[in-house]
Design an enzyme around this catalytic site. Structure first.
Site, PDB file in Angstrom:
ATOM      1  N   GLY A   1      -2.223   5.089  13.887  1.00 59.59           N
ATOM      2  CA  GLY A   1      -2.514   4.309  12.689  1.00 59.59           C
ATOM      3  C   GLY A   1      -2.109   2.864  12.839  1.00 59.59           C
ATOM      4  O   GLY A   1      -2.845   1.946  12.445  1.00 59.59           O
ATOM      5  N   GLY A   2      -0.940   2.627  13.414  1.00 59.25           N
ATOM      6  CA  GLY A   2      -0.478   1.269  13.608  1.00 59.25           C
ATOM      7  C   GLY A   2      -1.350   0.483  14.559  1.00 59.25           C
ATOM      8  O   GLY A   2      -1.649  -0.700  14.326  1.00 59.25           O
TER       9      GLY A   2
ATOM     10  N   GLU B   1       6.178  -0.867  13.422  1.00 58.35           N
ATOM     11  CA  GLU B   1       7.193  -0.017  14.060  1.00 58.35           C
ATOM     12  C   GLU B   1       6.561   1.347  14.202  1.00 58.35           C
ATOM     13  O   GLU B   1       6.263   2.013  13.208  1.00 58.35           O
ATOM     14  CB  GLU B   1       8.463   0.006  13.192  1.00 58.35           C
ATOM     15  CG  GLU B   1       9.634   0.650  13.885  1.00 58.35           C
ATOM     16  CD  GLU B   1       9.641   2.158  13.675  1.00 58.35           C
ATOM     17  OE1 GLU B   1       9.260   2.877  14.628  1.00 58.35           O
ATOM     18  OE2 GLU B   1       9.999   2.603  12.579  1.00 58.35           O
TER      19      GLU B   1
ATOM     20  N   SER C   1       2.621   5.953  12.362  1.00 60.98           N
ATOM     21  CA  SER C   1       2.194   6.542  13.623  1.00 60.98           C
ATOM     22  C   SER C   1       1.652   5.487  14.575  1.00 60.98           C
ATOM     23  O   SER C   1       1.195   4.412  14.165  1.00 60.98           O
ATOM     24  CB  SER C   1       1.103   7.589  13.371  1.00 60.98           C
ATOM     25  OG  SER C   1      -0.100   6.973  12.943  1.00 60.98           O
TER      26      SER C   1
ATOM     27  N   CYS D   1      12.235   8.048  13.200  1.00 59.53           N
ATOM     28  CA  CYS D   1      11.632   7.299  14.309  1.00 59.53           C
ATOM     29  C   CYS D   1      12.604   7.111  15.464  1.00 59.53           C
ATOM     30  O   CYS D   1      12.189   6.775  16.566  1.00 59.53           O
ATOM     31  CB  CYS D   1      11.114   5.953  13.825  1.00 59.53           C
ATOM     32  SG  CYS D   1      12.218   5.090  12.706  1.00 59.53           S
TER      33      CYS D   1
ATOM     34  N   GLU E   1       5.461  10.812  21.830  1.00 62.23           N
ATOM     35  CA  GLU E   1       6.330  11.232  20.733  1.00 62.23           C
ATOM     36  C   GLU E   1       5.702  12.408  19.995  1.00 62.23           C
ATOM     37  O   GLU E   1       4.518  12.386  19.662  1.00 62.23           O
ATOM     38  CB  GLU E   1       6.545  10.090  19.748  1.00 62.23           C
ATOM     39  CG  GLU E   1       7.429  10.476  18.567  1.00 62.23           C
ATOM     40  CD  GLU E   1       7.462   9.427  17.481  1.00 62.23           C
ATOM     41  OE1 GLU E   1       8.457   9.389  16.739  1.00 62.23           O
ATOM     42  OE2 GLU E   1       6.495   8.647  17.359  1.00 62.23           O
TER      43      GLU E   1
ATOM     44  N   LYS F   1       0.874  -1.168   0.000  1.00 66.64           N
ATOM     45  CA  LYS F   1       0.000   0.000   0.000  1.00 66.64           C
ATOM     46  C   LYS F   1       0.914   1.222   0.000  1.00 66.64           C
ATOM     47  O   LYS F   1       1.577   1.522   0.984  1.00 66.64           O
ATOM     48  CB  LYS F   1      -0.911  -0.024   1.222  1.00 66.64           C
ATOM     49  CG  LYS F   1      -2.064   0.985   1.171  1.00 66.64           C
ATOM     50  CD  LYS F   1      -1.674   2.275   1.850  1.00 66.64           C
ATOM     51  CE  LYS F   1      -2.861   3.239   1.920  1.00 66.64           C
ATOM     52  NZ  LYS F   1      -2.433   4.580   2.407  1.00 66.64           N
TER      53      LYS F   1
END
Length: 506
Positions: free
Chosen positions: A243-244, A263, A240, A300, A387, A182
């Protein structure tokens, strides 16, 4: 060389349109129109991947290694065009894109070399013991086998190394797993040209077209359809936490749950121990500022938090960091949305801590921000551990060694943790090590975590929320393990075994 995207999806060797479209928002120049993916395209890609797996999953290691090398060759053949479109879309400088392209082709070639060696297969053989009493033992052979079609999500902050042909794709293809990517809407043109390179390598190597597909998407629907598809067997994601976590929950809620290797980022704390602070606090402050603002803080492994003992040396460190950060010009962020999130996050942090240097983002331009807090406030205000994706740094002062240890114990999972220490700091460092080992996937001494070496020994992952699977890494050759599973063969005739378990395969 000018590259003009055609805006289509690559699905099992065909470039396809869909009814819906979206327009890219590049950092420079005008946007391009791209076809938006849908569930039908995802289904077509997943079915083609499953069909391709029936042969690709049983190809030789040498054949897959040649394929990975071919992808690297095809990317390099498009080097100038990739640099042109990637800098236009992301605003990253040419040198950064060129370096990232080298990292991308380097990790493809690294995985090619890795699977040629074959050590990753973890082959084991317990020979039959027919005369054993009270019961005989059968012949048992174990090997790691590919799991099947893998979904990969392109990352916003690494348009090459963590995107279409990045580490997740490279490790999955190396394992023998077809991939459905994607593409990230922040750099769809870059995704398209890299997909062209992969397609060219498939054709060159005579592999099934379904081994790789790439589908654009600017909303959550495409990603959700991808992780829900019953033929997808694992997911690789860099992005993010919000989202993750949403995608992780979708994977877990499937009728047949699948592993989600996400991650998600971290604040990557740096502990500056007393002797190091006293001896070289000014240099450390400047080094921190440089690492914090590298790439507008969009890494990250950005070192967002520094922990040090309160006192005159700490005040000097804050003053030096302030001076260094104040001299950093505003930088272009990857997307308007990332810039807006940075501005919002900076304001939320300013409500919880003392502002030393005001910063934020305006019109996609990010300025550094420096804040400070005490250990007591850091421990009681959970928002300070969040974060903020951008060049924002927080200095936390502690009242002594025990205070520093308590703060380390209270931290969430991290990708990295750093010790800055001199000889006199060894006792405190020794006390911190067992704590930090449980908190982070990578522990550094006297360095900065920005910069992740692609090699055998690297771990890029950590306890949640840094990643969703603390036993995995998304960088380095061990990343291949995510897309393999052990299979034991009991008394199976030799001619039915995978080639890698026979004498010829070894």
């Amino acid at each position: 060389m000018t590259f003009v995207p055609h805006g289509k999806h690559l699905v099992a060797g065909e470039w396809l349109d869909a009814d819906a479209t979206f327009t890219s928002a590049p950092a420079m120049g005008t946007g391009q129109v791209f076809s938006a993916g849908n569930a039908d395209l995802i289904d077509r890609a997943a079915r083609a991947a499953e069909q391709a797996f029936e042969t690709y999953g049983w190809t030789t290691r040498a054949g897959r290694a040649d394929f990975l090398d071919a992808i690297a060759d095809e990317i390099e053949a498009r080097a100038e065009a990739i640099t042109q479109i990637a800098t236009q879309e992301t605003g990253l400088p040419e040198a950064r894109i060129q370096g990232e392209r080298g990292r991308t082709t380097g990790q493809l070639r690294l995985f090619a070399a890795h699977i040629r060696q074959g050590d990753y297969l973890d082959r084991r053989h317990d020979a039959a013991l027919p005369d054993r009493q009270p019961m005989p033992r059968p012949d048992l052979r174990l090997i790691q086998r590919p799991v099947g079609p893998v979904a990969v999500f392109g990352a916003s902050n690494f348009p090459l190394a963590f995107s279409v042909a990045g580490g997740d794709t490279a490790s999955a293809l190396a394992a023998g797993c077809p991939v459905v990517v994607k593409g990230h809407p922040a750099h769809p043109g870059t995704s398209e040209i890299v997909a062209e390179a992969v397609h060219a390598a498939i054709t060159r190597c005579g592999l099934p077209a379904g081994v790789f597909s790439m589908i654009h998407g600017d909303g959550h629907e495409v990603g959700a359809a991808l992780v829900r598809h019953p033929l997808i067997r694992a997911v690789g994601f860099t992005g993010s936490t919000a989202g993750g976590k949403a995608l992780f929950d979708l994977c877990a809620a499937r009728p047949e749950p699948i592993p989600f290797f996400g991650e998600l980022g971290a604040v990557n704390p740096c502990f500056v121990l007393p002797h190091a602070l006293a001896a070289r606090g000014d240099a450390l402050a400047k080094g921190w500022a440089a690492s914090l603002t590298m790439g507008a803080g969009q890494f990250c492994t950005n070192p967002g938090v520094v922990v040090l003992a309160a006192g005159a040396a700490a005040e000097a460190f804050v003053a030096a960091a302030h001076q260094a950060l104040a001299g950093v010009a505003a930088q272009t962020m990857l997307t308007d949305g990332i810039a807006a999130a940075y501005a919002q996050g900076a304001q939320a942090m300013a409500d919880q801590a003392q502002v030393v240097l005001a910063g934020g983002a305006e019109h996609r331009q990010a300025s550094p921000m420096l804040l400070r807090s005490t250990a007591a406030d850091f421990l009681s205000r959970h928002a300070l551990q969040a974060e903020v994706f951008g060049p924002l740094g927080l200095v936390v002062t502690v009242d002594g060694d025990d205070d520093m240890l308590a703060l380390a114990r209270a931290m969430e999972g991290q990708l990295t943790a750093t010790l800055h220490m001199d000889g006199g700091d060894s006792d405190l460092a020794r006390r911190l090590m067992p704590v930090l080992e449980r908190k982070a996937g990578r522990i550094l001494a006297n360095g900065w975590p920005t910069g992740v070496e692609v090699c055998d020994a690297m771990v890029h992952g950590g306890p949640f929320p840094a990643s969703t699977n603390f036993g995995a890494t998304s960088v380095g050759t061990m990343a291949i393990r995510r897309f393999l599973r052990p299979v034991c063969y009991q008394n199976i005739p030799t001619d039915l075994l995978p080639d890698d378990l026979t004498d010829e395969g070894q």
